[in-house]
Design an enzyme around this catalytic site. Structure first.
Site, mmCIF file in Angstrom:
data_model
loop_
_atom_site.group_PDB
_atom_site.id
_atom_site.type_symbol
_atom_site.label_atom_id
_atom_site.label_comp_id
_atom_site.label_asym_id
_atom_site.label_seq_id
_atom_site.Cartn_x
_atom_site.Cartn_y
_atom_site.Cartn_z
ATOM 1 C CD GLU A 16 -2.830 -1.215 2.355
ATOM 2 O OE1 GLU A 16 -3.735 -0.378 2.479
ATOM 3 O OE2 GLU A 16 -2.606 -2.116 3.182
ATOM 4 C CB SER A 188 -5.677 -1.266 0.002
ATOM 5 O OG SER A 188 -5.439 -0.013 0.575
ATOM 6 C CE1 TYR A 257 -7.293 4.042 -1.540
ATOM 7 C CE2 TYR A 257 -7.159 1.755 -2.257
ATOM 8 C CZ TYR A 257 -7.019 2.712 -1.278
ATOM 9 O OH TYR A 257 -6.620 2.355 -0.017
ATOM 10 N NE ARG A 296 -13.153 3.114 6.665
ATOM 11 C CZ ARG A 296 -12.197 2.848 5.780
ATOM 12 N NH1 ARG A 296 -11.418 3.804 5.326
ATOM 13 N NH2 ARG A 296 -12.000 1.608 5.372
ATOM 14 C CG ASP A 298 -14.656 -0.022 7.330
ATOM 15 O OD1 ASP A 298 -15.048 1.156 7.511
ATOM 16 O OD2 ASP A 298 -13.648 -0.309 6.657
ATOM 17 C CD GLU A 311 -11.082 -4.007 6.923
ATOM 18 O OE1 GLU A 311 -10.162 -4.831 7.084
ATOM 19 O OE2 GLU A 311 -11.249 -3.383 5.860
ATOM 20 C CG ASN A 313 -9.338 0.347 7.489
ATOM 21 O OD1 ASN A 313 -8.468 -0.102 6.756
ATOM 22 N ND2 ASN A 313 -10.604 -0.046 7.426
ATOM 23 N N GLY A 317 -7.526 5.814 4.787
ATOM 24 C CA GLY A 317 -7.162 6.749 3.730
ATOM 25 C C GLY A 317 -7.385 8.183 4.188
#
Length: 346
Positions: A16, A188, A257, A296, A298, A311, A313, A317
């Site tokens: 990443e 990602s 993305y 974040r 999810d 999950e 993060n 991003g």
């Protein structure tokens, strides 16, 4: 007023790497130059560290690594130093750091490794610490802890290198298709496959093993994905819940993305009471996994209103168009304000 010296770490020895360059560019451009002195620290794909002295445009263009703009560097492990060691031609120079801000995604950056170096050095860390970073990177163990905290998680089975593939087949037959095969530790959506038929299972497992030594086979949750931006240490603030609308397949690297066939709705198109439940659940998971600073979370929302953990993060991003800043912006927080708060929390 003395400016705080903020070391922003970018790049990384990870698949990443390119995503990190985009996120770090946005973070560095949005740091208030009246409050902060920027110390860019680039990590190459091979894992070499440099203090970067060049134009920030070179980072986004991935032309930053050159002899003119780079000085080999490392964090001093001595707590009394709290500095970056720059190995210049005329000797070693110490560059003090007030806050270390890793904007690294995936392995060797988001998984607790860099966080461990920073914490060992006694430098205030922006974001999650070593343990939380490692736990959140590990999808299976994060699910186990979330389950103990009372949050529903998908049924899953973990395969290790050298294990009998027959175990995977048995579990897949038990939970049914479609299902997901993922590296236990990756981001990602690298190495993730949606498997709809049993004859595709083996290749999906082989692909996932290219990214990690452990692979997780996970049931598909019928519903849609929502996300929650969390900011804070003990007292938590939340962004507006967002929703991923898919036209088909799953939210893979391309969709994340480019949003070619999918869309992100902020706020999510759900009842306010459901949004509040999502925030409460995200906060429970955030605290159960020991997160600090920002992350974040999810989740999945099923047709009958159940919330299922996906999950966390710990370094999501961070471009101006990314989900985390978007959710916080919808809640009234500007990009600069988010960064100020994260640094203050550190």
């Amino acid at each position: 007023m003395k400016k705080l010296k903020i070391a922003v770490f970018f790049g990384g020895c990870s698949s990443e790497y390119g995503v990190s360059l985009q996120s770090a560019d946005a973070v560095m451009r949005n740091l208030d130059s009246q409050k902060y002195e920027l110390i860019p620290v680039g990590i190459t794909k091979d894992g070499d560290w440099f203090y970067f002295t060049g134009d920030l445009d070179r980072i986004l263009a991935d032309t930053w690594q050159n002899e003119k703009d780079c000085i080999p560097a490392a964090i001093s492990p001595n707590k009394s130093d709290r500095c970056l060691l720059c190995f210049c031609q005329d000797g070693v120079q110490k560059m003090p750091i007030d806050v270390a801000f890793p904007i690294l995604h995936g392995k060797n950056g988001e998984d607790g490794t860099v966080q461990g170096v920073i914490e060992l050095a006694g430098i205030p860390l922006a974001g999650c610490g070593t343990l939380a970073s490692a736990l959140c990177m590990d999808k299976y163990r994060a699910h186990q802890l979330a389950s103990v905290a009372g949050v529903r998680v998908p049924k899953a089975c973990v395969l290790k290198t050298g294990m009998d593939f027959h175990k995977a087949q048995q579990f897949a037959d038990q939970i049914g298709y479609p299902l997901f095969v993922k590296p236990v530790k990756s981001g990602s959506s690298y190495g993730i496959s949606k498997v709809s038929e049993s004859h595709n299972l083996y290749n999906a497992v082989v692909l996932a093993f290219q990214y990690d030594s452990e692979v997780i086979i996970e049931e598909q949750i019928d519903g849609f994905e929502v996300g929650c931006a969390v900011l804070g240490n003990d007292e938590l603030m939340f962004g507006e819940v967002d929703e991923i609308e898919l036209s088909g397949g799953f939210f893979d690297f391309t969709e994340k993305y480019t949003l070619k066939t999918s869309a992100i709705h902020v706020p999510a198109r759900i009842h306010p009471k459901q949004a509040e439940q999502v925030k409460q659940t995200a906060g429970m998971i955030y605290q159960a996994l020991g997160c600090r600073g920002f992350a974040r979370v999810d989740l999945f929302l099923t047709a009958d209103g159940q919330i299922v953990f996906n999950e966390v993060n710990t370094i999501p991003g961070f471009t101006e168009h990314s989900r985390y800043p978007g959710m916080m912006k919808a809640a009234g927080y500007s990009f600069g304000k988010i960064l100020d708060q994260i640094i203050e929390l550190a």
